[in-house]
Scaffold this motif. Structure first.
Motif, PDB file in Angstrom:
ATOM      1  N   ALA A   1      61.094  26.217  -7.433  1.00  0.00           N
ATOM      2  CA  ALA A   1      60.306  25.151  -8.061  1.00  0.00           C
ATOM      3  C   ALA A   1      58.814  25.398  -7.888  1.00  0.00           C
ATOM      4  O   ALA A   1      58.053  24.507  -7.509  1.00  0.00           O
TER       5      ALA A   1
ATOM      6  N   PRO B   1      55.308  27.268 -10.014  1.00  0.00           N
ATOM      7  CA  PRO B   1      54.791  27.045 -11.373  1.00  0.00           C
ATOM      8  C   PRO B   1      55.757  27.508 -12.476  1.00  0.00           C
ATOM      9  O   PRO B   1      55.930  26.800 -13.473  1.00  0.00           O
TER      10      PRO B   1
ATOM     11  N   LEU C   1      51.130  31.022  -0.445  1.00  0.00           N
ATOM     12  CA  LEU C   1      50.028  31.981  -0.364  1.00  0.00           C
ATOM     13  C   LEU C   1      49.557  32.312  -1.773  1.00  0.00           C
ATOM     14  O   LEU C   1      50.324  32.817  -2.599  1.00  0.00           O
TER      15      LEU C   1
ATOM     16  N   ILE D   1      61.605  34.845 -14.695  1.00  0.00           N
ATOM     17  CA  ILE D   1      60.315  34.253 -15.063  1.00  0.00           C
ATOM     18  C   ILE D   1      59.338  34.330 -13.882  1.00  0.00           C
ATOM     19  O   ILE D   1      59.730  34.611 -12.756  1.00  0.00           O
TER      20      ILE D   1
ATOM     21  N   SER E   1      46.418  40.347  -8.402  1.00  0.00           N
ATOM     22  CA  SER E   1      45.959  38.967  -8.253  1.00  0.00           C
ATOM     23  C   SER E   1      44.472  38.790  -8.490  1.00  0.00           C
ATOM     24  O   SER E   1      44.023  37.679  -8.768  1.00  0.00           O
TER      25      SER E   1
HETATM   26  C1  LIG Z   1      46.985  37.532  -2.563  1.00  0.00           C
HETATM   27  C2  LIG Z   1      47.346  36.782  -3.811  1.00  0.00           C
HETATM   28  C3  LIG Z   1      46.393  35.959  -4.418  1.00  0.00           C
HETATM   29  C4  LIG Z   1      46.699  35.293  -5.620  1.00  0.00           C
HETATM   30  N1  LIG Z   1      45.753  34.502  -6.209  1.00  0.00           N
HETATM   31  C5  LIG Z   1      46.008  33.916  -7.402  1.00  0.00           C
HETATM   32  C6  LIG Z   1      45.036  33.091  -8.031  1.00  0.00           C
HETATM   33  O1  LIG Z   1      43.962  32.835  -7.505  1.00  0.00           O
HETATM   34  N2  LIG Z   1      45.338  32.569  -9.268  1.00  0.00           N
HETATM   35  C7  LIG Z   1      46.538  32.804  -9.881  1.00  0.00           C
HETATM   36  O2  LIG Z   1      46.750  32.326 -11.004  1.00  0.00           O
HETATM   37  N3  LIG Z   1      47.500  33.546  -9.280  1.00  0.00           N
HETATM   38  C8  LIG Z   1      47.264  34.100  -8.059  1.00  0.00           C
HETATM   39  N4  LIG Z   1      48.243  34.832  -7.434  1.00  0.00           N
HETATM   40  C9  LIG Z   1      49.540  34.977  -8.087  1.00  0.00           C
HETATM   41  C10 LIG Z   1      50.376  33.698  -7.982  1.00  0.00           C
HETATM   42  O3  LIG Z   1      50.418  33.239  -6.655  1.00  0.00           O
HETATM   43  C11 LIG Z   1      51.800  33.977  -8.479  1.00  0.00           C
HETATM   44  O4  LIG Z   1      51.769  34.755  -9.632  1.00  0.00           O
HETATM   45  C12 LIG Z   1      52.540  32.660  -8.765  1.00  0.00           C
HETATM   46  O5  LIG Z   1      52.627  31.873  -7.609  1.00  0.00           O
HETATM   47  C13 LIG Z   1      53.922  32.947  -9.287  1.00  0.00           C
HETATM   48  O6  LIG Z   1      54.582  31.730  -9.516  1.00  0.00           O
HETATM   49  P1  LIG Z   1      56.172  31.647  -9.422  1.00  0.00           P
HETATM   50  O7  LIG Z   1      56.539  30.284  -9.848  1.00  0.00           O
HETATM   51  O8  LIG Z   1      56.754  32.827 -10.114  1.00  0.00           O
HETATM   52  O9  LIG Z   1      56.500  31.869  -7.867  1.00  0.00           O
HETATM   53  P2  LIG Z   1      56.039  31.135  -6.537  1.00  0.00           P
HETATM   54  O10 LIG Z   1      54.764  30.451  -6.721  1.00  0.00           O
HETATM   55  O11 LIG Z   1      56.134  32.186  -5.463  1.00  0.00           O
HETATM   56  O12 LIG Z   1      57.168  30.030  -6.312  1.00  0.00           O
HETATM   57  C14 LIG Z   1      58.472  30.401  -5.979  1.00  0.00           C
HETATM   58  C15 LIG Z   1      59.267  29.172  -5.560  1.00  0.00           C
HETATM   59  O13 LIG Z   1      60.606  29.611  -5.286  1.00  0.00           O
HETATM   60  C16 LIG Z   1      61.037  29.106  -4.039  1.00  0.00           C
HETATM   61  N5  LIG Z   1      61.974  30.081  -3.479  1.00  0.00           N
HETATM   62  C17 LIG Z   1      61.698  31.353  -3.091  1.00  0.00           C
HETATM   63  N6  LIG Z   1      62.797  31.953  -2.627  1.00  0.00           N
HETATM   64  C18 LIG Z   1      63.798  31.039  -2.714  1.00  0.00           C
HETATM   65  C19 LIG Z   1      65.178  31.055  -2.378  1.00  0.00           C
HETATM   66  N7  LIG Z   1      65.756  32.134  -1.827  1.00  0.00           N
HETATM   67  N8  LIG Z   1      65.924  29.947  -2.591  1.00  0.00           N
HETATM   68  C20 LIG Z   1      65.356  28.826  -3.145  1.00  0.00           C
HETATM   69  N9  LIG Z   1      64.047  28.757  -3.461  1.00  0.00           N
HETATM   70  C21 LIG Z   1      63.278  29.848  -3.263  1.00  0.00           C
HETATM   71  C22 LIG Z   1      59.757  28.956  -3.217  1.00  0.00           C
HETATM   72  O14 LIG Z   1      59.925  27.958  -2.192  1.00  0.00           O
HETATM   73  C23 LIG Z   1      58.743  28.525  -4.286  1.00  0.00           C
HETATM   74  O15 LIG Z   1      58.705  27.125  -4.445  1.00  0.00           O
HETATM   75  C24 LIG Z   1      47.982  35.467  -6.211  1.00  0.00           C
HETATM   76  C25 LIG Z   1      48.944  36.274  -5.587  1.00  0.00           C
HETATM   77  C26 LIG Z   1      48.633  36.918  -4.390  1.00  0.00           C
HETATM   78  C27 LIG Z   1      49.676  37.785  -3.743  1.00  0.00           C
END
Ligand SMILES: Cc1cc2nc3c(=O)[nH]c(=O)nc-3n(C[C@H](O)[C@H](O)[C@H](O)COP(=O)(O)OP(=O)(O)OC[C@H]3O[C@@H](n4cnc5c(N)ncnc54)[C@H](O)[C@@H]3O)c2cc1C
Length: 357
Positions: A11, A13, A42, A268, A277
């Motif tokens: 859950a 973005p 992070l 996704i 990043s």
């Molecule tokens: C150093 C760094 C800096 C960054 N800075 C930026 C920035 O300034 N701006 C920007 O736009 N992007 C930035 N990013 C990229 C951004 O953080 C990611 O691209 C974004 O968070 C991806 O979103 P997501 O929903 O795919 O995953 P995530 O945000 O990682 O969310 C994943 C979700 O899945 C859940 N989850 C994980 N594993 C499990 C499991 N086994 N079972 C159940 N739930 C689980 C987690 O609890 C979390 O809620 C940065 C990345 C890094 C590494």
């Protein structure tokens, strides 16, 4: 007839945007996350103008969350500094505030939130610690964390790792950072610094693992070393009180793009594409892919169709950002980028535009 309500793993973005789009299309998705309480993932916490646009489309206003408006990008490499206006306003916002608002929105639209830690994902079946879940369509949105059966390939010998601290609000720090996102370029990585909704500064670094190894694996020692080597970074870090907690994430697979997938498994967010990043577009890609995958499923498009289509769209931003990251992590390249931005700010704006999805 759909066999089971679609299941979204994660859950963040990507997962929340998929949930919202599925609800709006008449589905009743299950949204699974390992954490009951939303943490502060992070992340650099910079929302680009495009990410802000996606957020508004989902019904979440960054201004209503108190996000700090960001009008310019500052590139800092040693003694060189250059600023360029952003093509449009961005924001600084903590992930706790953002992810909480997105979750609330997804649940408000009709998604069913389930708290469980997923162990493995196979087409049609997700194995959690508490239960197993069957679904005709699975949206894999576990972000930075891989699950068994679907791990992404890792980058070579010296991968990038993420490190983050938050410096409490301070008037003088506010004066330095107000209205801008700073990228401090180091040999082997960078730090992004931006103010957030509560006036604190999010300091998020992406660095080659070897730099941490050179500081005996100790993040505080590494930050001290960087602060001593790079005066402008040192000036910001002087506001950090002792004993701050560090968040870390190891081995970020920058440049990964999923071109194929199993039937019924829509990858996704970071599970679809990982943009370096420093482009500040990871969340934009996450939201866009979540939205697009949901729309593809609602339109009866297969997961492999969606994955191939999204891979094509992600290619340009990810490859351009990879090139910039490679140039920026070399000392001469960082100076060159900064000097070029100072001489021709429109070049930086063009790079910003090319790294948006
Ligand atoms: C150093 C760094 C800096 C960054 N800075 C930026 C920035 O300034 N701006 C920007 O736009 N992007 C930035 N990013 C990229 C951004 O953080 C990611 O691209 C974004 O968070 C991806 O979103 P997501 O929903 O795919 O995953 P995530 O945000 O990682 O969310 C994943 C979700 O899945 C859940 N989850 C994980 N594993 C499990 C499991 N086994 N079972 C159940 N739930 C689980 C987690 O609890 C979390 O809620 C940065 C990345 C890094 C590494």
């Amino acid at each position: 007839m759909r066999r089971k309500a679609p299941l979204i793993v994660g859950a963040g973005p990507a997962g929340c945007l998929a949930a919202i789009a599925l609800c709006r299309g008449g589905a009743e998705p299950r949204l699974l996350d390992r954490d009951e309480k939303v943490g502060d993932a992070l992340c650099g916490g910079f929302l680009s103008w495009r990410t802000a646009q996606s957020l508004r489309g989902a019904g979440v206003e960054p201004e209503a969350l108190g996000a700090h408006p960001v009008e310019s990008l500052a590139l800092i490499a040693g003694d060189f500094e250059a600023t360029a206006a952003l093509p449009s306003s961005g924001f600084g916002l903590s992930r706790r505030a953002l992810d909480s608002a997105l979750r609330r929105r997804a649940v408000g639209e009709g998604a069913r939130l389930i708290v469980d830690r997923v162990r493995s994902v196979q087409p049609d079946i997700v194995e959690g610690e508490e239960d197993d879940y069957a679904a005709e369509a699975i949206f894999l949105a576990s972000g930075k964390h891989d699950v068994r059966g679907q791990a992404r390939p890792r980058e070579g010998d010296d991968p990038a790792l993420g490190l983050r601290i938050r410096i409490p609000a301070h008037d003088a720090l506010h004066a330095l950072l107000s209205g801008r996102i700073e990228l401090h370029l180091f040999r082997g990585g960078y730090a992004g610094i931006v103010l957030q909704e509560d006036g604190s500064a999010n300091v998020c670094l992406a660095l080659r693992k070897s730099l941490l190894a050179g500081a005996s694996g100790q993040p505080p020692a590494l930050l001290d070393r960087l602060a001593a080597t790079y005066p402008a970074f040192g000036e910001r870090m002087a506001f950090a009180p002792p004993g701050l907690t560090f968040d870390t994430v190891g081995s970020v697979p920058y440049g990964f793009i999923a071109e194929t997938t199993d039937p019924g498994l829509y990858r996704i967010g970071d599970q679809a594409a990982v943009i370096p990043s420093l482009a500040g577009e990871g969340m934009g890609i996450a939201m866009d892919s979540g939205n697009a995958a949901a729309r593809a499923w609602l339109a009866g498009r297969s997961a492999p169709w969606f994955q191939a289509d999204f891979a094509v769209r992600a290619e340009r931003p990810v490859r351009v950002a990879q090139l910039i990251w490679r140039i920026a992590e070399a000392e001469a390249g960082a100076r060159l980028l900064t000097a070029a931005t100072r001489a021709v700010p429109s070049l930086a704006r063009a790079a910003m535009a090319l790294t948006r999805i």
